[in-house]
Design an enzyme around this catalytic site. Structure first.
Site, short mmCIF file in Angstrom:
data_model
loop_
_atom_site.label_atom_id
_atom_site.label_comp_id
_atom_site.label_asym_id
_atom_site.label_seq_id
_atom_site.Cartn_x
_atom_site.Cartn_y
_atom_site.Cartn_z
N GLY A 83 0.80 -1.23 0.00
CA GLY A 83 0.00 0.00 0.00
C GLY A 83 0.82 1.27 0.00
O GLY A 83 0.31 2.34 0.35
N HIS B 106 8.78 6.46 4.78
CA HIS B 106 8.09 7.26 5.79
C HIS B 106 7.42 6.30 6.77
O HIS B 106 6.99 5.21 6.40
CB HIS B 106 7.04 8.20 5.17
CG HIS B 106 6.08 7.53 4.25
ND1 HIS B 106 6.41 7.16 2.96
CD2 HIS B 106 4.79 7.13 4.43
CE1 HIS B 106 5.37 6.58 2.39
NE2 HIS B 106 4.37 6.55 3.26
P1 DGP Z 1 1.69 5.60 1.83
O1 DGP Z 1 0.38 5.31 1.18
O2 DGP Z 1 2.03 4.65 2.96
O3 DGP Z 1 2.79 5.76 0.82
O4 DGP Z 1 1.49 7.00 2.56
C1 DGP Z 1 1.59 8.22 1.91
C2 DGP Z 1 0.86 9.22 2.75
O5 DGP Z 1 1.28 10.51 2.35
C3 DGP Z 1 -0.65 9.18 2.60
O6 DGP Z 1 -1.24 8.79 3.85
C4 DGP Z 1 -1.05 10.61 2.25
C5 DGP Z 1 0.20 11.39 2.52
N1 DGP Z 1 0.43 12.49 1.61
C6 DGP Z 1 0.44 12.43 0.26
N2 DGP Z 1 0.72 13.64 -0.25
C7 DGP Z 1 0.90 14.49 0.80
C8 DGP Z 1 1.22 15.87 0.90
O7 DGP Z 1 1.41 16.57 -0.09
N3 DGP Z 1 1.30 16.39 2.15
C9 DGP Z 1 1.10 15.62 3.27
N4 DGP Z 1 1.22 16.24 4.45
N5 DGP Z 1 0.82 14.31 3.20
C10 DGP Z 1 0.73 13.76 1.98
#
Ligand code: DGP
Length: 117
Positions: free
Chosen positions: A93, A100
């Site tokens: 996912g 991260h």
């Molecule tokens: P994953 O699906 O595990 O790769 O998590 C990526 C996460 O990153 C998802 O929960 C949404 C978050 N995300 C995506 N784009 C941005 C952004 O531009 N800013 C922030 N703060 N979070 C973001």
């Protein structure tokens, strides 16, 4: 993906302005744009690693753990509990291919690891 194309590289290096809850030389922490729980923070290394198994130095892993400690105390969830998740690869996912750690808490989480936490 090169660092110049990577969303979390741009956030971590300040190219995309973002409020950091925590920052040191190696990592930043900021709120997830799409929170699944009352506290949903992402801890992100400043340097690009695709995922947790991308030869991440021990000091960076330690910095991630330290950031989790600081953030969960600041959010008041260190005693009640929380979950750390690092999604890896397509089946895991992972949508942003820069390592991260999701820090999820602020309510009782489901006991299993299924979707919806
Ligand atoms: P994953 O699906 O595990 O790769 O998590 C990526 C996460 O990153 C998802 O929960 C949404 C978050 N995300 C995506 N784009 C941005 C952004 O531009 N800013 C922030 N703060 N979070 C973001």
């Amino acid at each position: 993906m090169s660092d110049s194309d990577c969303l979390f590289c741009k956030i971590a290096n300040g190219e995309i302005p973002t409020d950091f809850l925590y920052e040191d030389d190696l990592v930043v922490a900021f709120r997830d744009i799409n929170p699944l729980t009352p506290t949903h923070v992402l801890v992100v290394p400043k340097k690009h690693y695709d995922n947790i198994c991308d030869n991440v130095p021990a000091e960076t892993l330690a910095a991630i753990a330290h950031a989790v400690d600081v953030v969960t105390k600041a959010e008041g969830i260190d005693k009640t509990g929380y979950r750390c998740v690092t999604n890896t690869g397509d089946d895991g996912g992972q949508s942003v291919h820069h390592l991260h750690v999701h820090v999820l808490g602020g309510r009782k989480l489901r006991g299993d690891m299924g979707e919806g936490m």
